[in-house]
Write a protein that holds these residues in place. Structure first.
Motif: not given
Length: 258
Positions: A30-35, A75-80, A86-88, A97-98
């Motif tokens: 969430q703070w970066s991107s899956r890539r 797991g993964v959790f994040a807001g909009p 989001g986590q951590h 960012r994603e």
């Protein structure tokens, strides 16, 4: 008399693939991107090998500088998009960012977490299995570090193994962390475990209890299994590798946690 405890999570990597029903193949995407947050990995001889090759990019240069990471999580959790939810939340200015689909592959509340793995002696690297709160409630953000080994802390026949509790944004916890000296060759496979109960946490190396605490996060947590390089990996040097033979989660004596 209680019966055998239930193994509710197990991955011995026998299938030759990374199981998408168990693992999210990214580090805090969430703070970066899956890539950018994707790990470099392989499965060889029934072992998961996380690697960081010279060409791997920093996972989140906006907030985490040159850190390269090959990590998977349960797991993964994040807001909009654009939110700080989001986590951590590892830096004060992070925002999503994603956007991510919420996933809860394995998020126990209490139990026993085990890993059999070999650390890396490549300079500037670290390996770890840690747990973080799922953090769908902001205060549920503490960490239980099952094991953490920096390459700088590995010597002939010895290693300092980090273990303990970090509060992060949980006001109910205080920092309680230690690097425990162990007479082991950490570059060979060893067994590490954390027994997590409502009364506290006990840590083991090769079946021997080496540390305890009375602190105990009382909410669901997910596993974070990763390899970290604190800067570029040179082309002509040893490549950081984290070789993991197995990871297990065992329910507490009173029943399942998932």
């Amino acid at each position: 008399m209680s019966g055998p405890r239930v193994v509710e999570f197990h991955d011995g990597f026998e299938t030759g693939r990374l199981d998408a029903d168990r693992w999210v193949d990214a580090y805090l995407p969430q703070w970066s991107s899956r890539r950018r947050a994707a790990p470099t990995w392989a499965i060889a001889d029934g072992r998961l090998v996380l690697e960081i090759p010279p060409e791997q990019e920093p996972w989140c240069p906006e907030w985490d500088g040159d850190l390269r990471v090959s990590s998977i999580q349960t797991g993964v959790f994040a807001g909009p998009l654009g939110s700080p939810i989001g986590q951590h939340r590892f830096a004060p200015d992070v925002v999503v960012r994603e956007a991510q689909e919420e996933r809860r592959q394995y998020t126990p509340r209490y139990g026993r977490i085990e890993i059999r793995a070999a650390a890396t002696a490549a300079p500037g690297a670290m390996v770890a299995l840690w747990m973080i709160g799922f953090e769908d409630r902001p205060d549920d953000s503490g960490e239980i570090c099952v094991m953490e080994i920096f390459s700088r802390d590995i010597g002939p026949g010895r290693a300092a193994v980090g273990m303990g509790v970090h509060p992060h944004h949980d006001p109910r916890l205080v920092d309680d962390f230690e690097r425990v000296e162990a007479a082991i060759d950490a570059t060979e496979a060893h067994d590490y475990a954390a027994e997590w109960t409502p009364a506290g946490v006990a840590w083991e190396i090769d079946g021997r209890t080496v540390r305890t605490t009375r602190q105990s996060p009382g909410y669901p947590m997910q596993l974070m299994l990763g390899l970290y390089a604190f800067g570029p990996v040179p082309n002509d040097g040893p490549r950081p590798r984290f070789v993991v033979e197995s990871v297990r989660g065992i329910a507490p004596a009173e029943g399942r946690t998932k």
